[in-house]
Enzyme design. Structure first.
Site, mmCIF file in Angstrom:
data_model
loop_
_atom_site.group_PDB
_atom_site.id
_atom_site.type_symbol
_atom_site.label_atom_id
_atom_site.label_comp_id
_atom_site.label_asym_id
_atom_site.label_seq_id
_atom_site.Cartn_x
_atom_site.Cartn_y
_atom_site.Cartn_z
ATOM 1 N N ARG A 173 0.842 -1.203 0.000
ATOM 2 C CA ARG A 173 0.000 0.000 0.000
ATOM 3 C C ARG A 173 0.875 1.250 0.000
ATOM 4 N NH1 ARG A 173 -2.363 -1.336 4.127
ATOM 5 N NH2 ARG A 173 -4.477 -1.896 3.514
ATOM 6 N N ILE A 174 1.897 1.268 0.865
ATOM 7 C CA ILE A 174 2.788 2.428 0.942
ATOM 8 C C ILE A 174 3.670 2.505 -0.298
ATOM 9 C CG2 ILE A 174 4.528 3.605 2.326
ATOM 10 C CD1 ILE A 174 1.808 3.270 3.701
ATOM 11 N N ASP A 195 9.318 -6.794 -6.556
ATOM 12 C CA ASP A 195 8.262 -7.444 -5.789
ATOM 13 C C ASP A 195 7.934 -8.753 -6.493
ATOM 14 O OD1 ASP A 195 5.612 -8.292 -4.889
ATOM 15 O OD2 ASP A 195 5.491 -6.346 -3.884
ATOM 16 N N ALA A 255 9.536 1.010 6.558
ATOM 17 C CA ALA A 255 8.704 -0.196 6.624
ATOM 18 C C ALA A 255 8.895 -0.901 7.962
ATOM 19 C CB ALA A 255 9.034 -1.115 5.444
ATOM 20 N N ARG A 256 9.795 -1.871 8.014
ATOM 21 C CA ARG A 256 10.103 -2.595 9.241
ATOM 22 C C ARG A 256 11.611 -2.774 9.333
ATOM 23 N NH1 ARG A 256 5.775 -1.199 10.345
ATOM 24 N NH2 ARG A 256 3.934 -2.419 10.986
ATOM 25 N N ASP A 279 13.330 5.247 9.696
ATOM 26 C CA ASP A 279 12.273 5.510 10.678
ATOM 27 C C ASP A 279 11.999 4.270 11.518
ATOM 28 O OD1 ASP A 279 10.268 7.320 11.786
ATOM 29 O OD2 ASP A 279 8.795 5.962 10.896
ATOM 30 N N GLU A 284 14.253 -2.271 17.920
ATOM 31 C CA GLU A 284 13.604 -0.962 18.009
ATOM 32 C C GLU A 284 13.127 -0.723 19.438
ATOM 33 O OE1 GLU A 284 11.059 1.286 14.748
ATOM 34 O OE2 GLU A 284 9.777 -0.116 15.878
ATOM 35 N N HIS A 303 10.131 6.113 14.655
ATOM 36 C CA HIS A 303 8.902 5.497 14.145
ATOM 37 C C HIS A 303 7.768 6.536 14.071
ATOM 38 C CE1 HIS A 303 7.064 1.240 13.724
ATOM 39 N NE2 HIS A 303 6.332 2.098 13.043
#
Length: 345
Positions: A173-174, A195, A255-256, A279, A284, A303
């Site tokens: 989505r992002i 992807d 993202a992650r 981010d 984390e 984040h």
């Protein structure tokens, strides 16, 4: 003539610190016109630095036992079988935040409870933040800033955004939102997409050339990460892939954190070869003495790409609109299914 049935009972469970921002008065009024809304969250906790990980944890009110709808957000306890046993009438969960992976358990699906996420509403701020970072990245902003004290850089050592090759890892989505933003720019970016679930034709419709990850890393001046965290994407950007990014290249990750190998990334950043805008990190947060925190070519933010401050009202509004759709018997726009969940962020 029989009296109309009572509207369904709804309860809100989230960190009280953010509750009034997620569901301010006018949204609660709209909710109250749709459902019987239980009071709460009631007992505010002291303010802390990260409302996504509150202490102490909010609890379920007594009205949870009669609730058909749960409106959750950051801080809501996980919906385990034991928790759900206290809510025998619960039929729908409207999550006024992004990912529901830490919220739902198998017991939710086994009960046939419908789940909706406000991830679509959260996407706008993440896309905007990522595009801002890519703009900074294209100008090699961290390198320019680090050298400020030594005098302004020669003009031929500066870079700009026009014609920059940007590689997008993951048509999430992002990722799709970032592609749309870059495609709409007047900078004439060359866009690459990696992807495994996207065809050449679909990538073309998104304005990008589909390539394998290794080729994306070799050809991109800026690599932006947007894949979900799955077993197959953990450590996806490892030492080999990071080593393929050209000297002077930039990595952006909103993202992650675990998608990128932190040790390998630290090595690349310590060499000064890459600029990095993060981010998210793994772990984390990073330990206070982690080398990445002191490098001039690394920017780490806590984040904050997703909805923040005044923006979190969007999440509450989305959840309220989902309640309206559910009450009216209409399809939910943000519905999350058991089958789709493993592939989502």
């Amino acid at each position: 003539m029989a009296a109309p049935p009572d509207p369904p009972m709804a309860v809100c469970v989230m960190d009280p610190v953010i509750a009034d921002q997620v569901l301010p008065g006018e949204l609660r009024e709209r909710l109250s016109a749709l459902v019987r809304l239980a009071p709460g969250p009631e007992h505010p906790t002291p303010r802390h630095s990260n409302p996504r990980h509150p202490t102490p944890q909010p609890t379920f009110p007594a009205a949870f036992a009669e609730a058909e709808i749960l409106i959750s957000s950051w801080g809501c306890p996980r919906l385990t079988a034991d928790v759900l046993a206290r809510a025998p009438r619960l039929r729908a969960v409207m999550h006024a935040a992004g990912s529901v992976k830490s919220l739902v358990s198998d017991a939710v699906w086994e009960r046939g409870i419908v789940v909706s996420s406000a991830a679509d509403a959260n996407a706008g701020p993440v896309v905007a933040y990522t595009l801002a970072l890519i703009t900074l990245a294209a100008r090699r902003t961290l390198t320019m800033a680090a050298g400020y004290g030594g005098g302004w850089p020669a003009f031929d050592s500066r870079s700009g955004a026009d014609g920059t090759t940007v590689g997008i890892v993951g048509a999430s989505r992002i990722g799709r939102g970032v592609l749309a933003g870059l495609r709409g720019s007047d900078a004439g970016h060359r866009l690459l997409l990696s992807d495994p679930y996207v065809t050449d034709e679909e990538a073309h419709r998104l304005g990008a050339e589909r390539v394998e990850l290794a080729e994306l890393c070799r050809r991109s001046a800026v690599v932006s990460v947007h894949a979900p965290l799955l077993p197959e994407t953990t450590g996806l950007l490892d030492a080999q892939m990071l080593g393929l990014i050209p000297d002077g290249g930039v990595l952006v990750n909103t993202a992650r954190g675990a998608i990128v190998d932190t040790e390998a990334l630290t090595h690349e950043c310590a060499s000064g070869r890459l600029e990095v805008y993060l981010d998210v990190t793994d772990p984390e947060p990073l330990p206070p003495d982690h080398p990445l925190l002191s490098l001039p070519n690394v920017l780490i933010t806590p984040h904050i790409a997703g909805a923040q401050g005044s923006e979190v009202r969007r999440l509450g509004q989305y959840a309220v609109e989902e309640v309206a759709r559910w009450v009216a018997g209409e399809p939910l726009l943000g519905e999350v299914t058991r089958e789709a969940l493993p592939h989502l962020a």
